[in-house]
Design a protein around this motif. Structure first.
Motif, PDB file in Angstrom:
ATOM      1  N   ALA A  26       0.836  -1.194   0.000  1.00  0.00           N
ATOM      2  CA  ALA A  26       0.000   0.000   0.000  1.00  0.00           C
ATOM      3  C   ALA A  26       0.872   1.246   0.000  1.00  0.00           C
ATOM      4  O   ALA A  26       0.602   2.216  -0.712  1.00  0.00           O
ATOM      5  CB  ALA A  26      -0.923  -0.012   1.216  1.00  0.00           C
ATOM      6  N   LEU A  27       1.937   1.172   0.772  1.00  0.00           N
ATOM      7  CA  LEU A  27       2.857   2.307   0.863  1.00  0.00           C
ATOM      8  C   LEU A  27       3.523   2.550  -0.486  1.00  0.00           C
ATOM      9  O   LEU A  27       3.625   3.676  -0.969  1.00  0.00           O
ATOM     10  CB  LEU A  27       3.910   2.005   1.931  1.00  0.00           C
ATOM     11  N   ALA A  28       3.999   1.455  -1.125  1.00  0.00           N
ATOM     12  CA  ALA A  28       4.684   1.564  -2.404  1.00  0.00           C
ATOM     13  C   ALA A  28       3.739   2.120  -3.460  1.00  0.00           C
ATOM     14  O   ALA A  28       4.120   2.955  -4.282  1.00  0.00           O
ATOM     15  CB  ALA A  28       5.209   0.196  -2.824  1.00  0.00           C
ATOM     16  N   ARG A  29       2.474   1.677  -3.427  1.00  0.00           N
ATOM     17  CA  ARG A  29       1.499   2.155  -4.404  1.00  0.00           C
ATOM     18  C   ARG A  29       1.233   3.636  -4.194  1.00  0.00           C
ATOM     19  O   ARG A  29       1.153   4.399  -5.147  1.00  0.00           O
ATOM     20  CB  ARG A  29       0.207   1.351  -4.277  1.00  0.00           C
ATOM     21  N   ALA A  30       1.119   4.030  -2.943  1.00  0.00           N
ATOM     22  CA  ALA A  30       0.850   5.432  -2.638  1.00  0.00           C
ATOM     23  C   ALA A  30       2.000   6.300  -3.126  1.00  0.00           C
ATOM     24  O   ALA A  30       1.790   7.363  -3.705  1.00  0.00           O
ATOM     25  CB  ALA A  30       0.653   5.603  -1.134  1.00  0.00           C
ATOM     26  N   ARG A  31       3.225   5.804  -2.931  1.00  0.00           N
ATOM     27  CA  ARG A  31       4.389   6.577  -3.353  1.00  0.00           C
ATOM     28  C   ARG A  31       4.419   6.705  -4.862  1.00  0.00           C
ATOM     29  O   ARG A  31       4.705   7.749  -5.422  1.00  0.00           O
ATOM     30  CB  ARG A  31       5.663   5.876  -2.855  1.00  0.00           C
ATOM     31  N   ARG A  32       4.080   5.591  -5.577  1.00  0.00           N
ATOM     32  CA  ARG A  32       4.094   5.609  -7.029  1.00  0.00           C
ATOM     33  C   ARG A  32       3.026   6.563  -7.561  1.00  0.00           C
ATOM     34  O   ARG A  32       3.260   7.333  -8.483  1.00  0.00           O
ATOM     35  CB  ARG A  32       3.856   4.193  -7.566  1.00  0.00           C
ATOM     36  N   ASP A  33       1.853   6.527  -6.965  1.00  0.00           N
ATOM     37  CA  ASP A  33       0.779   7.424  -7.376  1.00  0.00           C
ATOM     38  C   ASP A  33       1.195   8.868  -7.183  1.00  0.00           C
ATOM     39  O   ASP A  33       0.957   9.725  -8.028  1.00  0.00           O
ATOM     40  CB  ASP A  33      -0.484   7.149  -6.549  1.00  0.00           C
ATOM     41  N   PHE A  34       1.837   9.124  -6.062  1.00  0.00           N
ATOM     42  CA  PHE A  34       2.274  10.477  -5.751  1.00  0.00           C
ATOM     43  C   PHE A  34       3.275  10.949  -6.801  1.00  0.00           C
ATOM     44  O   PHE A  34       3.199  12.072  -7.286  1.00  0.00           O
ATOM     45  CB  PHE A  34       2.912  10.480  -4.354  1.00  0.00           C
ATOM     46  N   ARG A  35       4.192  10.064  -7.192  1.00  0.00           N
ATOM     47  CA  ARG A  35       5.217  10.428  -8.159  1.00  0.00           C
ATOM     48  C   ARG A  35       4.577  10.709  -9.519  1.00  0.00           C
ATOM     49  O   ARG A  35       4.894  11.667 -10.191  1.00  0.00           O
ATOM     50  CB  ARG A  35       6.235   9.292  -8.276  1.00  0.00           C
TER      51      ARG A  35
END
Ligand SMILES: [Zn+2]
Length: 75
Positions: free
Chosen positions: A58-67
């Motif tokens: 979930a954290l990795a997905r959130a970071r990717r979305d943010f980027r």
């Protein structure tokens, strides 16, 4: 602290745990009828993601979305 680190490490190395519903078999077999049902919880894989790994995903997905969001704003 050490326990948390150890848990995070184990989640990174062993992200899966045996499915609790089918005990890692991935399917159920009826004792009388020769019917094999796939386990719904793990989709027949017999393994489920551990809680820590799910949080990591979930954290990795959130970071990717943010980027991606930032990149879109730059253009
Ligand atoms: Zn299962």
């Amino acid at each position: 602290m050490i326990i948390t680190l150890g848990y995070a490490w184990s989640c990174a190395v062993y992200p899966y745990k045996p499915c609790r519903s089918c005990r890692g078999f991935g399917h159920f077999r009826s004792p009388f009828l020769r019917v094999i049902r796939l386990c719904r919880r793990c989709n027949g894989t017999g393994r489920t993601l551990r809680g820590g790994r799910r949080a990591y995903n979930a954290l990795a997905r959130a970071r990717r979305d943010f980027r991606q969001h930032n990149r879109r704003d730059n253009h």
